[in-house]
Design a protein around this motif. Structure first.
Motif, PDB file in Angstrom:
ATOM      1  N   MET A   1       1.143  -1.536   0.391  1.00  0.00           N
ATOM      2  CA  MET A   1      -0.397   0.097  -0.249  1.00  0.00           C
ATOM      3  C   MET A   1       0.690   0.931   0.140  1.00  0.00           C
ATOM      4  SD  MET A   1      -2.659   1.680   3.151  1.00  0.00           S
ATOM      5  CE  MET A   1      -3.202  -0.254   3.091  1.00  0.00           C
ATOM      6  N   ASP A   2       0.883   2.252  -1.210  1.00  0.00           N
ATOM      7  CA  ASP A   2       1.080   3.052  -1.001  1.00  0.00           C
ATOM      8  C   ASP A   2       0.719   4.351  -0.421  1.00  0.00           C
ATOM      9  OD1 ASP A   2       0.861   4.179  -3.827  1.00  0.00           O
ATOM     10  OD2 ASP A   2       1.553   2.474  -4.457  1.00  0.00           O
ATOM     11  N   THR A   3       1.755   5.536  -0.429  1.00  0.00           N
ATOM     12  CA  THR A   3       0.874   6.987   0.192  1.00  0.00           C
ATOM     13  C   THR A   3       0.168   7.137  -1.601  1.00  0.00           C
ATOM     14  OG1 THR A   3       3.078   7.669  -0.816  1.00  0.00           O
ATOM     15  CG2 THR A   3       2.114   7.482   2.128  1.00  0.00           C
ATOM     16  N   ARG A   4       0.436   6.958  -2.720  1.00  0.00           N
ATOM     17  CA  ARG A   4       0.485   8.254  -3.641  1.00  0.00           C
ATOM     18  C   ARG A   4      -1.783   7.078  -3.514  1.00  0.00           C
ATOM     19  NH1 ARG A   4       1.803   7.243  -9.178  1.00  0.00           N
ATOM     20  NH2 ARG A   4       0.841   5.150  -9.351  1.00  0.00           N
ATOM     21  N   LYS A   5      -1.614   5.910  -3.306  1.00  0.00           N
ATOM     22  CA  LYS A   5      -3.051   4.773  -3.648  1.00  0.00           C
ATOM     23  C   LYS A   5      -3.969   6.053  -2.274  1.00  0.00           C
ATOM     24  CE  LYS A   5      -1.947   1.045  -5.922  1.00  0.00           C
ATOM     25  NZ  LYS A   5      -1.817  -0.692  -5.719  1.00  0.00           N
ATOM     26  N   LEU A   6      -3.292   5.937  -1.511  1.00  0.00           N
ATOM     27  CA  LEU A   6      -4.237   6.660   0.187  1.00  0.00           C
ATOM     28  C   LEU A   6      -4.504   8.309  -0.159  1.00  0.00           C
ATOM     29  CD1 LEU A   6      -1.888   5.710   3.360  1.00  0.00           C
ATOM     30  CD2 LEU A   6      -4.268   3.882   2.220  1.00  0.00           C
ATOM     31  N   ALA A   7      -3.865   8.703  -0.761  1.00  0.00           N
ATOM     32  CA  ALA A   7      -3.979  10.201  -1.018  1.00  0.00           C
ATOM     33  C   ALA A   7      -5.396  10.181  -2.472  1.00  0.00           C
ATOM     34  CB  ALA A   7      -3.036  11.247  -1.456  1.00  0.00           C
ATOM     35  N   TYR A   8      -5.164   9.553  -3.208  1.00  0.00           N
ATOM     36  CA  TYR A   8      -6.690   9.077  -4.225  1.00  0.00           C
ATOM     37  C   TYR A   8      -7.711   8.564  -3.588  1.00  0.00           C
ATOM     38  CZ  TYR A   8      -3.075   9.073  -8.164  1.00  0.00           C
ATOM     39  OH  TYR A   8      -2.231  10.136  -9.285  1.00  0.00           O
ATOM     40  N   PHE A   9      -7.430   8.266  -2.602  1.00  0.00           N
ATOM     41  CA  PHE A   9      -8.827   7.332  -2.160  1.00  0.00           C
ATOM     42  C   PHE A   9      -9.403   8.779  -0.912  1.00  0.00           C
ATOM     43  CE2 PHE A   9     -10.699   4.953   1.935  1.00  0.00           C
ATOM     44  CZ  PHE A   9     -11.726   5.088   1.449  1.00  0.00           C
ATOM     45  N   VAL A  10      -8.627   9.399  -0.081  1.00  0.00           N
ATOM     46  CA  VAL A  10      -8.856   9.963   0.555  1.00  0.00           C
ATOM     47  C   VAL A  10     -10.032  11.363  -0.354  1.00  0.00           C
ATOM     48  CG1 VAL A  10      -8.210  12.478   1.859  1.00  0.00           C
ATOM     49  CG2 VAL A  10      -7.332  10.029   2.448  1.00  0.00           C
ATOM     50  N   GLN A  11      -9.441  11.412  -1.092  1.00  0.00           N
ATOM     51  CA  GLN A  11     -10.112  12.961  -2.249  1.00  0.00           C
ATOM     52  C   GLN A  11     -10.744  12.591  -3.151  1.00  0.00           C
ATOM     53  OE1 GLN A  11      -8.413  15.541  -2.689  1.00  0.00           O
ATOM     54  NE2 GLN A  11     -10.217  16.464  -3.886  1.00  0.00           N
ATOM     55  N   ILE A  12     -10.913  11.042  -3.566  1.00  0.00           N
ATOM     56  CA  ILE A  12     -12.455  10.789  -4.256  1.00  0.00           C
ATOM     57  C   ILE A  12     -13.627  10.164  -2.716  1.00  0.00           C
ATOM     58  CG2 ILE A  12     -13.383   8.798  -4.365  1.00  0.00           C
ATOM     59  CD1 ILE A  12     -10.971   7.195  -5.599  1.00  0.00           C
ATOM     60  N   VAL A  13     -13.327  10.290  -1.895  1.00  0.00           N
ATOM     61  CA  VAL A  13     -14.206  10.722  -0.880  1.00  0.00           C
ATOM     62  C   VAL A  13     -14.622  11.680  -0.243  1.00  0.00           C
ATOM     63  CG1 VAL A  13     -14.779   9.843   2.412  1.00  0.00           C
ATOM     64  CG2 VAL A  13     -13.661   7.826   0.469  1.00  0.00           C
ATOM     65  N   LEU A  36      -7.888   3.209  -7.331  1.00  0.00           N
ATOM     66  CA  LEU A  36      -8.818   2.366  -6.153  1.00  0.00           C
ATOM     67  C   LEU A  36      -8.986   1.315  -6.438  1.00  0.00           C
ATOM     68  CD1 LEU A  36     -11.335   2.825  -4.239  1.00  0.00           C
ATOM     69  CD2 LEU A  36     -12.509   3.687  -6.034  1.00  0.00           C
ATOM     70  N   SER A  37      -9.238   0.368  -7.709  1.00  0.00           N
ATOM     71  CA  SER A  37      -9.741  -1.210  -7.500  1.00  0.00           C
ATOM     72  C   SER A  37      -8.524  -1.985  -7.296  1.00  0.00           C
ATOM     73  CB  SER A  37      -9.814  -1.613  -8.927  1.00  0.00           C
ATOM     74  OG  SER A  37     -11.408  -1.320  -9.851  1.00  0.00           O
ATOM     75  N   ALA A  38      -7.466  -1.583  -7.414  1.00  0.00           N
ATOM     76  CA  ALA A  38      -5.759  -2.074  -6.499  1.00  0.00           C
ATOM     77  C   ALA A  38      -5.857  -2.135  -5.657  1.00  0.00           C
ATOM     78  CB  ALA A  38      -4.302  -1.322  -7.590  1.00  0.00           C
ATOM     79  N   LEU A  39      -6.361  -0.568  -4.792  1.00  0.00           N
ATOM     80  CA  LEU A  39      -6.001  -0.262  -3.346  1.00  0.00           C
ATOM     81  C   LEU A  39      -7.651  -2.062  -3.111  1.00  0.00           C
ATOM     82  CD1 LEU A  39      -5.398   0.740  -1.008  1.00  0.00           C
ATOM     83  CD2 LEU A  39      -6.876   2.158  -1.133  1.00  0.00           C
ATOM     84  N   GLU A  40      -8.734  -1.333  -2.716  1.00  0.00           N
ATOM     85  CA  GLU A  40      -9.564  -2.885  -2.777  1.00  0.00           C
ATOM     86  C   GLU A  40      -9.253  -4.672  -2.985  1.00  0.00           C
ATOM     87  OE1 GLU A  40     -13.939  -0.993  -3.345  1.00  0.00           O
ATOM     88  OE2 GLU A  40     -12.753  -1.700  -5.509  1.00  0.00           O
ATOM     89  N   SER A  41      -8.390  -4.174  -4.126  1.00  0.00           N
ATOM     90  CA  SER A  41      -7.710  -6.000  -4.125  1.00  0.00           C
ATOM     91  C   SER A  41      -6.890  -6.018  -2.824  1.00  0.00           C
ATOM     92  CB  SER A  41      -6.947  -5.934  -5.947  1.00  0.00           C
ATOM     93  OG  SER A  41      -8.862  -5.862  -6.551  1.00  0.00           O
ATOM     94  N   GLU A  42      -5.640  -5.377  -2.438  1.00  0.00           N
ATOM     95  CA  GLU A  42      -4.759  -4.946  -1.847  1.00  0.00           C
ATOM     96  C   GLU A  42      -5.369  -5.782   0.127  1.00  0.00           C
ATOM     97  OE1 GLU A  42      -0.931  -2.488  -0.201  1.00  0.00           O
ATOM     98  OE2 GLU A  42      -2.212  -2.381  -2.102  1.00  0.00           O
TER      99      GLU A  42
END
Length: 305
Positions: A1-13, A36-42
Motif C-alpha cells: 500500500m503506497d501513500t499515493r493510493k491513500l491520497a487518491y482514496f481520501v480525495q475520492i471520499v 482504487l480497484s488495486a487498493l480494494e484488491s490489496e
C-alpha cells in the motif's frame, strides 16, 4: 500500500465522486478507477459504494479513510520536519477551545508569545465542542485543544490544568439577594437556564448533578453562541452555569451576579487535550510549551490574587 493510493482514496471520499476527484487530482478517470480497484484488491475489501449520485465509503472505507488521513498527515509532517531540521520551528499549528470556557481569553497572550518567539509559526484558532475536538485530534485535524475534560477517550490524552467550582451567572437585576455569594443546587433547579447542547461536557455535569439529587432541569434554551448568551442574560430572561474563570472572562463585572453553587458543590476540569500516540510536529511542540506557560501564569496569578 503506497501513500499515493491513500491520497487518491481520501480525495475520492472528500469529493464524493470519482469524476470530481480525478479533476481535482489532474488524473485521468480510468487511471484513478484502476488505482482504487488495486487498493480494494490489496485490502480484499470493498471500500466504496457507487451510485448515480456518486460514491459513499463502506464500513471498511470509513476505517481506511480515518487511518489514511493520519498517515498522510504524518508523511507531510515528516517531510516538513526533515526539511526544516536545524532551523527555527515553522508551519501551521491548530488549537481549538471549547465554548463557554476561559480558554478564549488566553488567545491574545498565546498569539503574542508565539509571534514573538517563532514568527514563522502560524496559529490557527477555532472553537467547538469537546467531543468533536477529541475526535479531530485523534484524526490529526487538530494539534491540541483546551476543553472541559470529558473523561477517558481512546486515542487522546488529557492533562488536567484547572479544577473549578461551577457558578450560577445571572443578570445583576435578577431576583437574587444583594451581596449573596452562594446558591444551593435546589434553588438553581428552579431557575430558567440557558445551557449548551447535551454533547457539551458542561451540560452533562449540570444534568448529572441535578439528576443525582432528583432535581429537575428548567431549560430555557440551548445556546452555543457566547454573544447570544450575553444578550439573553442582559435581557434578564434566564441564567447560565459556568466556572468562575469563564464567567469573569466572558461577562462584564458589575452587570452580572456570579454565585457559587453549593449543597452540593459542582466542579469541572479544564484539560489540555493532545494525541495519545502520534508525535507532535516541532512547531506544535513549541506552541504546546507556550500554551502551558500561559496557563501556569494564569494559575499563579489567581493564587497570588
Amino acid at each position: 500500500m503506497d501513500t499515493r493510493k491513500l491520497a487518491y482514496f481520501v480525495q475520492i471520499v472528500d469529493s464524493g465522486s470519482i469524476t470530481k476527484a480525478a479533476a481535482a487530482l489532474h488524473v485521468a478517470q480510468p487511471a484513478l478507477s484502476q488505482q482504487l480497484s488495486a487498493l480494494e484488491s490489496e485490502l480484499k475489501q470493498r471500500l466504496l459504494i457507487r451510485s448515480k449520485k456518486g460514491v459513499e465509503p463502506t464500513a471498511a472505507g470509513h476505517t481506511l479513510y480515518r487511518h489514511a488521513q493520519i498517515i498522510l498527515r504524518q508523511v507531510d509532517q515528516a517531510r516538513a520536519d526533515v526539511e526544516a531540521s536545524g532551523a527555527a520551528p515553522s508551519g501551521r499549528v491548530s488549537i481549538a477551545v471549547a465554548p463557554y470556557s476561559m480558554a478564549s481569553s488566553l488567545a491574545p497572550r498565546i498569539i503574542t508569545e508565539v509571534n514573538r518567539r517563532y514568527p514563522d509559526i502560524v496559529v490557527h484558532l477555532s472553537e467547538t465542542y469537546g467531543g468533536v475536538l477529541s475526535e479531530a485530534i485523534k484524526n490529526g485535524r487538530l494539534d491540541m485543544a483546551l476543553i472541559y475534560e470529558p473523561g477517558e477517550i481512546r486515542g487522546v490524552q488529557f492533562t488536567t490544568m484547572i479544577v473549578e467550582d461551577l457558578y450560577l451567572v445571572a443578570n445583576a437585576a435578577a431576583d437574587l439577594e444583594p451581596g449573596r455569594r452562594e446558591i444551593s443546587l435546589r434553588e438553581v433547579s428552579d431557575m430558567p437556564l440557558f445551557l449548551p447542547e447535551k454533547i457539551h461536557t458542561l451540560r452533562q455535569l449540570v444534568e448529572a448533578g441535578l439528576g443525582e439529587h432528583q432535581l429537575p432541569l428548567r431549560l430555557m434554551g440551548e445556546v452555543e453562541s457566547v454573544p447570544a448568551l450575553t444578550r439573553l442574560l442582559e435581557a434578564n430572561i434566564g441564567a447560565t452555569i459556568l466556572p468562575k474563570s469563564a464567567a469573569e472572562a466572558l461577562f462584564r463585572k458589575g452587570e452580572f451576579h456570579a454565585l457559587r453553587i453549593v449543597e452540593p458543590t459542582l466542579r469541572c476540569k479544564i484539560a489540555l487535550c493532545t494525541p495519545d500516540h502520534e508525535p507532535l510536529s516541532e512547531a506544535a511542540s513549541a506552541v504546546l510549551l507556550i500554551l502551558q506557560e500561559v496557563l501556569l501564569e494564569m494559575l499563579e496569578g489567581k493564587v497570588a490574587g
